[in-house]
Design a protein around this motif. Structure first.
Motif, short mmCIF file in Angstrom:
data_model
loop_
_atom_site.label_atom_id
_atom_site.label_comp_id
_atom_site.label_asym_id
_atom_site.label_seq_id
_atom_site.Cartn_x
_atom_site.Cartn_y
_atom_site.Cartn_z
N GLU A 1 1.56 -0.91 5.44
CA GLU A 1 0.26 -0.88 6.12
C GLU A 1 0.31 0.02 7.34
O GLU A 1 -0.63 0.79 7.61
CB GLU A 1 -0.16 -2.30 6.53
CG GLU A 1 -0.76 -3.14 5.43
CD GLU A 1 -1.43 -4.39 5.97
OE1 GLU A 1 -1.37 -4.61 7.20
OE2 GLU A 1 -2.01 -5.13 5.17
N ARG A 2 1.41 -0.05 8.07
CA ARG A 2 1.55 0.79 9.27
C ARG A 2 1.57 2.26 8.90
O ARG A 2 0.94 3.10 9.56
CB ARG A 2 2.84 0.42 10.02
CG ARG A 2 2.97 1.06 11.39
CD ARG A 2 4.34 0.76 11.99
NE ARG A 2 4.38 1.04 13.41
CZ ARG A 2 4.54 2.25 13.94
NH1 ARG A 2 4.66 3.29 13.14
NH2 ARG A 2 4.58 2.41 15.26
N ILE A 3 2.31 2.61 7.83
CA ILE A 3 2.37 4.00 7.40
C ILE A 3 1.00 4.47 6.92
O ILE A 3 0.60 5.62 7.16
CB ILE A 3 3.43 4.16 6.30
CG1 ILE A 3 4.83 3.88 6.87
CG2 ILE A 3 3.38 5.55 5.68
CD1 ILE A 3 5.92 3.82 5.83
N ILE B 1 0.86 -1.19 0.00
CA ILE B 1 0.00 0.00 0.00
C ILE B 1 0.89 1.24 0.00
O ILE B 1 1.07 1.90 1.02
CB ILE B 1 -0.93 0.01 1.23
CG1 ILE B 1 -1.65 -1.33 1.38
CG2 ILE B 1 -1.98 1.12 1.12
CD1 ILE B 1 -2.52 -1.42 2.61
N MET B 2 1.47 1.54 -1.14
CA MET B 2 2.27 2.75 -1.30
C MET B 2 2.60 2.91 -2.77
O MET B 2 2.87 1.93 -3.47
CB MET B 2 3.55 2.67 -0.46
CG MET B 2 4.36 3.97 -0.44
SD MET B 2 5.76 3.89 0.72
CE MET B 2 4.90 3.93 2.29
N ASN B 3 2.58 4.14 -3.25
CA ASN B 3 2.88 4.36 -4.66
C ASN B 3 4.38 4.31 -4.91
O ASN B 3 5.18 4.42 -3.97
CB ASN B 3 2.28 5.68 -5.16
CG ASN B 3 2.88 6.89 -4.45
OD1 ASN B 3 4.07 7.18 -4.60
ND2 ASN B 3 2.06 7.60 -3.69
N SER B 4 4.75 4.18 -6.17
CA SER B 4 6.15 3.94 -6.51
C SER B 4 7.04 5.13 -6.16
O SER B 4 8.17 4.96 -5.68
CB SER B 4 6.28 3.62 -8.01
OG SER B 4 5.87 4.72 -8.80
N LEU B 5 6.57 6.36 -6.38
CA LEU B 5 7.41 7.53 -6.11
C LEU B 5 7.76 7.63 -4.62
O LEU B 5 8.90 7.94 -4.25
CB LEU B 5 6.70 8.81 -6.56
CG LEU B 5 6.61 9.03 -8.08
CD1 LEU B 5 5.81 10.28 -8.39
CD2 LEU B 5 7.99 9.12 -8.70
N THR B 6 6.79 7.35 -3.76
CA THR B 6 7.06 7.40 -2.32
C THR B 6 8.02 6.30 -1.91
O THR B 6 8.93 6.52 -1.09
CB THR B 6 5.74 7.28 -1.53
OG1 THR B 6 4.81 8.27 -1.97
CG2 THR B 6 5.98 7.44 -0.04
N ASN C 1 -2.49 -1.19 13.48
CA ASN C 1 -1.38 -0.87 12.57
C ASN C 1 -1.44 -1.64 11.27
O ASN C 1 -0.49 -1.56 10.49
CB ASN C 1 -0.04 -1.20 13.25
CG ASN C 1 0.46 -0.04 14.08
OD1 ASN C 1 0.01 1.08 13.92
ND2 ASN C 1 1.37 -0.30 14.98
N GLY C 2 -2.49 -2.38 11.04
CA GLY C 2 -2.57 -3.17 9.82
C GLY C 2 -3.77 -4.07 9.83
O GLY C 2 -4.59 -4.06 10.76
N SER C 3 -3.87 -4.90 8.78
CA SER C 3 -5.03 -5.77 8.63
C SER C 3 -5.01 -6.92 9.63
O SER C 3 -6.06 -7.40 10.04
CB SER C 3 -5.08 -6.32 7.20
OG SER C 3 -3.87 -7.00 6.88
N HIS C 4 -3.83 -7.40 10.02
CA HIS C 4 -3.76 -8.48 11.00
C HIS C 4 -4.03 -7.92 12.39
O HIS C 4 -3.47 -6.89 12.77
CB HIS C 4 -2.38 -9.13 10.96
CG HIS C 4 -2.29 -10.41 11.73
ND1 HIS C 4 -2.24 -10.45 13.11
CD2 HIS C 4 -2.25 -11.71 11.32
CE1 HIS C 4 -2.16 -11.71 13.51
NE2 HIS C 4 -2.17 -12.49 12.45
N VAL D 1 -4.16 7.72 8.22
CA VAL D 1 -5.62 7.71 8.37
C VAL D 1 -5.97 8.29 9.73
O VAL D 1 -5.36 7.95 10.75
CB VAL D 1 -6.18 6.28 8.22
CG1 VAL D 1 -7.67 6.26 8.51
CG2 VAL D 1 -5.90 5.76 6.82
N SER D 2 -6.95 9.15 9.78
CA SER D 2 -7.26 9.85 11.03
C SER D 2 -8.46 9.29 11.77
O SER D 2 -8.77 9.73 12.87
CB SER D 2 -7.50 11.34 10.73
OG SER D 2 -8.57 11.49 9.81
#
Length: 716
Positions: A445-447, A285-290, A570-573, A452-453
């Motif tokens: 996922e953590r980032i 879950i992050m785009n390539s540029l980041t 912090n994530g789906s798990h 998310v607020s």
């Protein structure tokens, strides 16, 4: 002029010894005079002229040819020496003029006011000092404000010998007293190796000298060749990569690899060197540029892989990239990689990292080791070399990326791998591509949760009032994990001493003087041991994660229950979360426990740190938590390598409902137990024997209680 003539042969050719024996003779004065005269007219005679001289002087044509070659070489050397003398004289003259001008400038003054030399601007110097003074005052005010909220009075009112600290391990909570921590017979810090300050632990072992243009050109060629090899490794399947019939993992066919990428002197390889190669892919879950930006920044690189990368530094930026981006960026870097146990040595690499944009939305990043000159005695000879390794990062819809990763290294095992970790290492799981991909997925996922607020916190009484408070707590927990992982590192600057006890492995301890921001000032004692449990890692993780079972292993809670008062996902798990725990202990009402747990395919950790209530309130209110001292302890859990299906079932879907039948099908667990204790608030204090005995007994009791709670034999 001397000329060598062969000694002749008998029939065929002469032997090597005969060829080395040559007779020499000098040309006559008349011959030399005639040759010199001809040289002035024509330094490069053609074959016809050489034949004419040969007949005239009675010399062989080869002798004529060699004489002219030697004479041209001599003339060239003479001209170069003459040029050097001229340039040296000119350089000396210019240097003398510069010295004279510098001395004259020092004595210059303004004819109107008699002020300082003209090249100095007193107004600019004064303004710079004023700006620096304002910045320092603002920093002092900020720290003083935090200290005032945290300890009740401004930092300026504190005695100079009393540093701000929070003891993260109060032994009075349990059955062990604190009297032995600073009393008793003192021992020099030299008793335990690795007593340097924590800042010295961050030093790169070898700082190469300034790179020349030739070095940079060579590095650029190495990086370009490595990129070509990496792209083929990423894009080629069979017969280069073969699917394992047991677990479906990609394995490198070394015969095919050597045919596709022949290396010079490959037949001279060290027989003690083994190759580790792996390939894996996953969606993050992050785009390539980041992602590219985080990969090219060593500090963000450590934050992205806190459980793998202990230290990363950019030695020199050879190219910052083109068009204001990271494409074609090239860096010389250093990093230390670890498995979370004091039984496993870190891997250290000096390597080139090269980034290239293949096309829109597709990036390639390659790492390849760079070998410094072997004749330099100060260059450390590491036991690991990174062959072309790296990843493709492909943009996907909705801000996701597909990452394909290749790890390819040469390892020289000068000392045997500890028996606990042999299966994990020789299977390639310890530092393989699967571990990098699973850690990257979890951290992305953590980032994402950090950004998310809403809908990611659960607390009692709304103790986390805002999204800023949640982000501040997550940053505090991230620093706690980084601190913990660094505390059990086995780098050269963080050495360990083994104490007897617990089992045949023993407890390993190290001590250092801490003065870094965010750590208690004083002498810190770290202790750790690793045990094997015949239980799948998922079950062990669930045991440590369940606050209802905490009294079964937490010696410091004195058997008291704990309650979760705040929870941040912090994530789906469900196991990836941050918790704030409150112990039902009337003597410690001012202390809470900050805990983060995380699990992925490669393993899991449960890390916690007692923090005072006032400090937790600072973080929960959204203020900067950087100055809250942390000294975490906790557990790391990894598979033993006998069956890699034991780590959360590969997808983190397993739960605590696993029965005892899983123990036979999912392999065992390697559990590292680690504690940190602030021995004294004085950095110059001596370590006493009672502190070492206390932490040794603390770990021993914790290990015994863990085995008893999980019904494991004490000898395992």
């Amino acid at each position: 002029m001397e000329y060598g003539v062969g000694s002749g042969g008998d029939g065929g050719g002469s032997s090597d010894s005969q060829r080395r024996k040559k007779r020499y003779h000098r040309h006559t004065a008349n011959q030399i005079q005639r040759l010199e005269s001809m040289f002035k007219e024509c330094p490069h005679p053609d074959e016809k002229q050489r034949m004419h001289l040969s007949r005239e002087l009675g010399l062989a044509p080869r002798q004529i040819k060699f004489w002219f070659q030697n004479r041209r070489t001599q003339m060239k050397a003479q001209h170069e020496r003459a040029d050097n003398c001229t340039l040296r004289a000119e350089n000396d003259r210019i240097r003398c003029e510069n010295i004279a001008y510098s001395e004259a400038l020092k004595n210059m003054f303004c004819p109107s006011c008699g002020g300082p030399p003209l090249q100095q601007d007193p107004y600019v110097d004064e303004q710079n000092l004023r700006m620096e003074n304002i910045q320092l005052k603002e920093e002092l005010d900020r720290v003083s404000s935090i200290a005032a909220k945290y300890i009740g009075r401004p930092i300026s009112q504190l005695p100079s010998i009393q540093p701000i600290h929070i003891s993260s391990l109060d032994l009075s909570m349990g059955s062990f007293g604190t009297k032995g921590l600073v009393g008793g017979p003192s021992l020099d810090l030299d008793l335990l190796p690795g007593n340097g300050s924590s800042s010295s632990m961050q030093n790169v072992p070898y700082q190469p000298p300034r790179l020349s243009e030739i070095d940079k050109s060579l590095m650029s060629d190495i990086a370009s060749n490595a990129m070509e090899e990496l792209i083929r490794l990423l894009q080629t399947n069979e017969p280069l990569w073969m699917k394992s019939t047991t677990d479906g993992r990609d394995t490198l066919n070394f015969d095919t690899y050597e045919r596709m990428f022949p290396k010079p002197n490959s037949h001279l390889k060290n027989p003690n060197v083994r190759i580790e190669a792996s390939r894996d892919s996953g969606v993050v879950i992050m785009n390539s540029l980041t992602l590219v930006d985080m990969f090219m920044d060593p500090n963000k690189w450590v934050e992205l892989f806190p459980t793998i990368v202990t230290l990363a530094r950019t030695i020199e930026v050879l190219s910052s990239g083109s068009m204001g981006g990271h494409s074609d960026a090239l860096q010389l870097m250093y990093e230390e990689l670890q498995v979370l146990s004091p039984l496993v040595s870190t891997r250290e690499f000096y390597f080139l990292r090269y980034c290239q944009q293949i096309k829109q939305g597709l990036w390639a990043i390659v790492d390849v080791s760079y070998d410094f000159p072997q004749d330099n005695q100060s260059v450390p000879q590491f036991r690991s070399r990174r062959l072309p390794s790296g990843c493709f990062i492909q943009d996907m819809p909705n801000g996701y990326s597909q990452v394909t990763w290749v790890e390819h290294v040469e390892i020289e095992d000068r000392t045997p791998v500890h028996r606990f970790y042999r299966n994990l290492f020789y299977s390639g799981l310890a530092f393989g591509a699967e571990r990098w991909i699973s850690t990257l997925q979890r951290m992305c996922e953590r980032i994402a949760c950090l950004m998310v607020s809403e809908n990611s916190t659960r607390d009692l009484g709304s103790v986390i009032p805002s999204a800023e408070g949640k982000r501040s707590m997550m940053k505090l927990a991230q620093r706690m994990i980084t601190n913990f992982c660094a505390s059990i590192s086995t780098s050269a600057s963080h050495r360990w001493t083994t104490l007897s006890g617990v089992d045949e492995i023993g407890v390993r301890v190290t001590v250092h003087s801490s003065s870094d921001p965010g750590q208690p000032n004083g002498v810190v004692l770290s202790a750790a041991t690793t045990i094997w449990l015949p239980i799948p890692p998922q079950i062990v993780f669930n045991f440590f994660k369940d606050e209802r079972k905490r009294p079964q292993w937490d010696v410091l809670s004195n058997g008291n229950d704990v309650q979760e008062v705040a929870h941040i996902a912090n994530g789906s798990h469900p196991g990836n979360c941050i918790s704030v725990l409150r112990a039902f202990n009337t003597s410690q009402n001012s202390m809470l426990i900050l805990q983060e747990s995380c699990i992925d395919y490669s393993g899991s950790v449960v890390i916690y740190c007692p923090v005072e209530l006032a400090a937790i309130n600072i973080a929960m209110s959204g203020e900067d938590p950087s100055y809250i001292p942390l000294l975490p302890s906790g557990f790391t859990i990894s598979p033993d390598g006998q069956n890699d299906q034991g780590v959360g079932g590969g997808d983190g879907a397993s739960t605590s409902s696993n029965t005892n039948t899983n123990r036979n099908t999912s392999g065992g667990s390697l559990v590292t137990v680690a504690f940190q204790i602030l021995v004294s608030t004085l950095p110059s204090a001596k370590l006493n024997k009672e502190s070492v005995n206390t932490v040794n007994s603390l770990i021993g009791t914790t290990v015994q209680q863990i085995k008893a709670a999980l019904n494991c034999p004490s000898s395992s």
